[in-house]
Design an enzyme around this catalytic site. Sequence first.
Site, PDB file in Angstrom:
ATOM      1  CB  SER A 138      -0.995   0.092   1.096  1.00 40.84           C
ATOM      2  OG  SER A 138      -1.906   1.030   1.051  1.00 40.84           O
ATOM      3  CG  ASP A 149      -2.746   4.422  -1.461  1.00 41.02           C
ATOM      4  OD1 ASP A 149      -3.339   3.990  -2.462  1.00 41.02           O
ATOM      5  OD2 ASP A 149      -2.539   3.588  -0.492  1.00 41.02           O
ATOM      6  CG  ASP A 191      -2.775  -0.243  -2.431  1.00 41.39           C
ATOM      7  OD1 ASP A 191      -2.986   0.790  -2.391  1.00 41.39           O
ATOM      8  OD2 ASP A 191      -3.351  -1.518  -2.130  1.00 41.39           O
ATOM      9  CG  ASP A 212      -6.112   1.102  -0.866  1.00 38.67           C
ATOM     10  OD1 ASP A 212      -5.291   2.045  -0.810  1.00 38.67           O
ATOM     11  OD2 ASP A 212      -5.890  -0.028  -0.179  1.00 38.67           O
TER      12      ASP A 212
END
Length: 450
Positions: free
Chosen positions: A101, A239, A241, A243
């Site tokens: 993430s 960000d 990833d 999400d």
Amino acid sequence: MSKRYFGTDGIRGKVGQFPVIPDFVLKLGWAAGKVFSREGHSKILIGKDTRISGYMFESALEAGLSAAGVDVLLTGPMPTPAVAYLARTFRADAGIVISASHNAYYDNGIKFFSSEGTKLPDEIEQAIEAQMDIAMTTVDSAELGKARRIDDAAGRYIEFCKATAGGISLKGLKIILDCANGATYHVAPAVFSELGAEVVEIASAPDGLNINEKCGATATQRLQTVVTAEKADLGIALDGDGDRVIMVDHLGEEVDGDELLYMIAAQMRREESFHGGVVGTLMTNFGLEQAYAREGIPFVRANVGDRYVMEQLYKHDWLLGGESSGHIVCRHLTTTGDGTVAALQVLKAIVETGETLNTLRHGMTKLPQKMINVRMTQKHNIAEVEEISVAVAKTEAQLGDRGRVLLRPSGTEPVVRVMIEGENEEEVNSLCQQLADEVEKALLALESSE
């Protein structure tokens, strides 16, 4: 349920340290493959972000799944919410994301989605846990799983995102887009530009090592500078990833997840598509709760983390929830937090109202907030420490209904987070320091007596 392998957001850690090492990932792929293939032939979809270790873990997962007789669909770099969507689209038995993430490149992790694009049921997680304790074996050669790459994965996700925007045109808007050198670098620019916006990209050249490095939703300083320098209408920061989303208005001011959540709820009410209430977290600004109270919108707080937000959304059968960090779930559109989809809902509000992001954000007033981390040498149940309870009650009495107090032990650090929100910044700062001092004093006394 054991937490050796599964946390609230999958498996995450520094590369080279347990549990995120190649032989562990190989075994995990095999264990998951054995569980998902119990009812017949299975296929599992794998996506990843742009950190360099993703190549290694992708290969390890693929090998483990193949050894269990499971076919593998590979998307290459793809946002976490895209994997949730594609797992449904390709009718896979599960989706796996290789990502840490918003963390730095040297971390990595693994997250599972069900065939419906939601978190795995507890019983499936437990079954994989149990399988990890069994010696790994390989199916007969003729039964080994096959792997193939999905060449049009990016295009499918781009079209999905565009469809959630309800046919709006972004023509005339100049957007600075920060992709965090992460998984959205090759999809998010296409989404916004194909809807008509003029897109200026920053942090969209990943090299495996620069993901989230001084960019993205956790570090918006560069985006703020570029927005004002380019005289853009707004900026969007995703960000690593994809999400989470944080936005920047034309004045270069950051607009966080609480404010974006308010704007999306307001737009849904204008469209008469709003249902029920909104889920926030323990960290959601009290100003958002006050705004919803004035407008008669039910609001509940979940523990921090997307898993807990989703649990509350399902419990109440509501459609909208999110966190200050920018992890926003539009459950009427998708099954998990999606930074690109959430940004599009805000842009829809801008287009259809004719207002700027700066104007729309003032529908709610964020209250001053102060947080101090108090270190402790060992974990304690702070709710059972009488001196702390007394100090909290005293502080709450001083605040009255003008704010709130939150004490939250960190899940990753040996600290207690002491947070206070209120209407007066000077009072908030003073009370927070006083309470933090009382908490520290109580913990020192407790630890010295043990």
